[in-house]
Scaffold this active site. Structure first.
Site, mmCIF file in Angstrom:
data_model
loop_
_atom_site.group_PDB
_atom_site.id
_atom_site.type_symbol
_atom_site.label_atom_id
_atom_site.label_comp_id
_atom_site.label_asym_id
_atom_site.label_seq_id
_atom_site.Cartn_x
_atom_site.Cartn_y
_atom_site.Cartn_z
ATOM 1 N N TRP A 33 -34.541 43.103 -66.658
ATOM 2 C CA TRP A 33 -34.281 43.919 -66.923
ATOM 3 C C TRP A 33 -35.633 44.194 -67.697
ATOM 4 C CZ3 TRP A 33 -29.281 41.235 -65.870
ATOM 5 C CH2 TRP A 33 -28.970 41.793 -64.796
ATOM 6 N N HIS A 75 -30.511 50.180 -65.479
ATOM 7 C CA HIS A 75 -28.971 50.160 -64.580
ATOM 8 C C HIS A 75 -28.333 51.425 -65.279
ATOM 9 C CE1 HIS A 75 -27.896 46.259 -66.565
ATOM 10 N NE2 HIS A 75 -28.044 47.449 -67.481
ATOM 11 N N ARG A 94 -37.824 50.564 -64.338
ATOM 12 C CA ARG A 94 -37.955 48.710 -64.960
ATOM 13 C C ARG A 94 -39.045 48.813 -65.501
ATOM 14 N NH1 ARG A 94 -33.879 46.638 -61.627
ATOM 15 N NH2 ARG A 94 -32.519 47.452 -61.556
ATOM 16 N N GLN A 149 -30.289 54.092 -59.032
ATOM 17 C CA GLN A 149 -28.898 53.442 -58.488
ATOM 18 C C GLN A 149 -27.334 53.743 -58.165
ATOM 19 O OE1 GLN A 149 -28.695 50.233 -61.673
ATOM 20 N NE2 GLN A 149 -29.745 48.592 -60.721
ATOM 21 N N VAL A 187 -20.305 39.789 -65.433
ATOM 22 C CA VAL A 187 -19.793 40.020 -64.314
ATOM 23 C C VAL A 187 -18.696 38.442 -64.273
ATOM 24 C CG1 VAL A 187 -19.285 41.631 -62.927
ATOM 25 C CG2 VAL A 187 -21.647 40.291 -62.327
ATOM 26 N N ALA A 214 -17.074 45.623 -60.375
ATOM 27 C CA ALA A 214 -17.844 46.270 -60.578
ATOM 28 C C ALA A 214 -19.358 46.086 -59.204
ATOM 29 C CB ALA A 214 -18.121 46.127 -62.286
HETATM 30 N N1 DAH Z 1 -26.694 45.654 -62.096
HETATM 31 C C1 DAH Z 1 -27.021 45.218 -61.819
HETATM 32 C C2 DAH Z 1 -28.728 45.266 -61.385
HETATM 33 O O1 DAH Z 1 -29.606 46.556 -61.875
HETATM 34 C C3 DAH Z 1 -26.717 45.478 -60.014
HETATM 35 C C4 DAH Z 1 -25.290 45.233 -60.419
HETATM 36 C C5 DAH Z 1 -25.110 43.960 -60.504
HETATM 37 C C6 DAH Z 1 -24.418 45.966 -61.438
HETATM 38 C C7 DAH Z 1 -23.418 43.461 -60.409
HETATM 39 C C8 DAH Z 1 -23.302 45.575 -60.922
HETATM 40 C C9 DAH Z 1 -22.547 44.056 -60.986
HETATM 41 O O2 DAH Z 1 -22.291 46.301 -61.517
HETATM 42 O O3 DAH Z 1 -21.438 43.877 -60.887
HETATM 43 O O4 DAH Z 1 -29.708 44.411 -60.781
#
Ligand code: DAH
Length: 343
Positions: free
Chosen positions: A153, A174, A200, A214, A257, A311
């Site tokens: 990221w 994100h 990004r 997103q 997570v 999530a």
């Molecule tokens: N924030 C992650 C991304 O930008 C995507 C994501 C992955 C969000 C797993 C979540 C999660 O809430 O549990 O790639």
């Protein structure tokens, strides 16, 4: 002579009031103010007057000249506006002007639809800041400084610190940044959906952009399970595409997570047969998800072990691409009207 001059003025004013077109106005101007006009004629006669009277009469003529010029200019403006009004209303011979109606960008259209779907499932839809602290974007999500997962990221940093934990400022990568922001303000049960712009620092290609939208969804309560997550995602996709969407679930790693999963949907561009959009695999990765990590609850100040939650994060741009069979994500932010007018 004075009388004669005043009469000329009165006559001119009277004539001007009867004029309704620019050509006659031009002729009138020549008649009174032109090189061989009436006022000039009179001015030449001034030499016949006794020397004492000349300045007074000269002044009067000049005064009348400026007055008439002003009145003529005013008349001109009123004829102009009258003519343009008349043209607008009555000239049926002109070809009609093309009217372009604007409309919402496809991303906004889908964003609105997504909002409705999540609201119908009992989620509250929020936005959140695009300029974010390192804390909410990374650290609070179990990615301390130097954590290798941060490489995925990489973003644009701002040369300024925030008052919040003296944390560095950056453009959020994100919408997961809202997890801890919401949790530290509210107690479960929570059902939240955050839709917004993220950024990004990366090389762009057919499926990657530096600016993207997103959708982050999360639910927190005492007995939330992975089954709740999968049910929510399936319902969401079926409602958006208005048909049964095939999905594939794989394990995936995200520091915030545990366990983490990734969900792919069958490529709508080629119906799973394989194309350049899905890199011939027939599947498109659309989201990351999982069960919220205890460290995230800890960042939010929740009591240890009391809550569970799921999530997920979905790229809105990818969903739009699938929905309209768009083969290059870069069209979306291109501002190219040939593209936009198709929606
Ligand atoms: N924030 C992650 C991304 O930008 C995507 C994501 C992955 C969000 C797993 C979540 C999660 O809430 O549990 O790639």
């Amino acid at each position: 002579m004075e009388e004669e001059i005043k009469k000329i003025k009165e006559k001119a004013i009277e004539e001007i009031s009867q004029i309704s077109d620019l050509l006659s106005l031009e002729n009138l101007k020549r008649k009174y103010l032109g090189r061989k006009g009436l006022l000039r004629e009179i001015l030449q006669k001034i030499t016949q007057l006794p020397e004492k009277e000349r300045p007074k009469i000269g002044k009067l003529i000049n005064q009348i000249k400026t007055d008439l010029e002003k009145i003529i200019e005013e008349k001109k403006t009123s004829i102009y506006s009258l003519e343009s009004k008349v043209e607008k209303i009555f000239d049926f011979t002109l070809p009609p002007q093309k009217i372009f109606f604007g409309h919402l960008h496809p991303i906004t259209q889908v964003k609105n639809e997504v909002t409705e779907i999540f609201q119908s499932m009992g989620f509250e839809v929020l936005e959140g800041p695009e300029v974010e602290t390192d804390w909410y974007n990374f650290e609070a999500l179990n990615m301390p400084i130097e954590h290798p997962a941060r490489d995925v990221w990489d973003t644009f940093y701002i040369n300024q610190k925030s008052k919040i934990k003296n944390s560095k400022l950056l453009l959020r990568t994100h919408t997961s940044n809202m997890q801890v922001r919401v949790m530290e303000k509210r107690k479960p049960p929570l059902r939240i959906c955050v839709i917004g712009k993220c950024f990004r620092h990366e090389a762009t290609d057919q499926t990657h952009e530096h600016t993207l939208y997103q959708i982050e969804g999360f639910a927190v309560d005492e007995k939330i399970s992975l089954a709740n997550l999968i049910y929510t995602i399936k319902n969401f996709l079926n409602a958006l595409y208005k048909k049964e969407i095939k999905i594939r679930i794989r394990p995936g790693y995200f520091p915030f997570v545990e366990p983490g999963i990734e969900i792919d949907m069958r490529c709508e561009n080629c119906q799973g047969r394989g194309c350049s959009v899905c890199k011939n695999s027939g599947w498109i990765e659309i989201l990351g998800a999982g069960m919220i990590h205890p460290k995230v609850f800890e960042s939010a100040g929740y009591p240890k072990g009391k809550y569970t939650g799921f999530a997920f994060g979905v790229g809105l741009d990818r969903l739009v691409m699938m929905l309209y069979k768009i083969d290059d994500i870069r069209w979306l932010h291109s501002g190219d009207l040939r593209f936009i007018h198709q929606f």
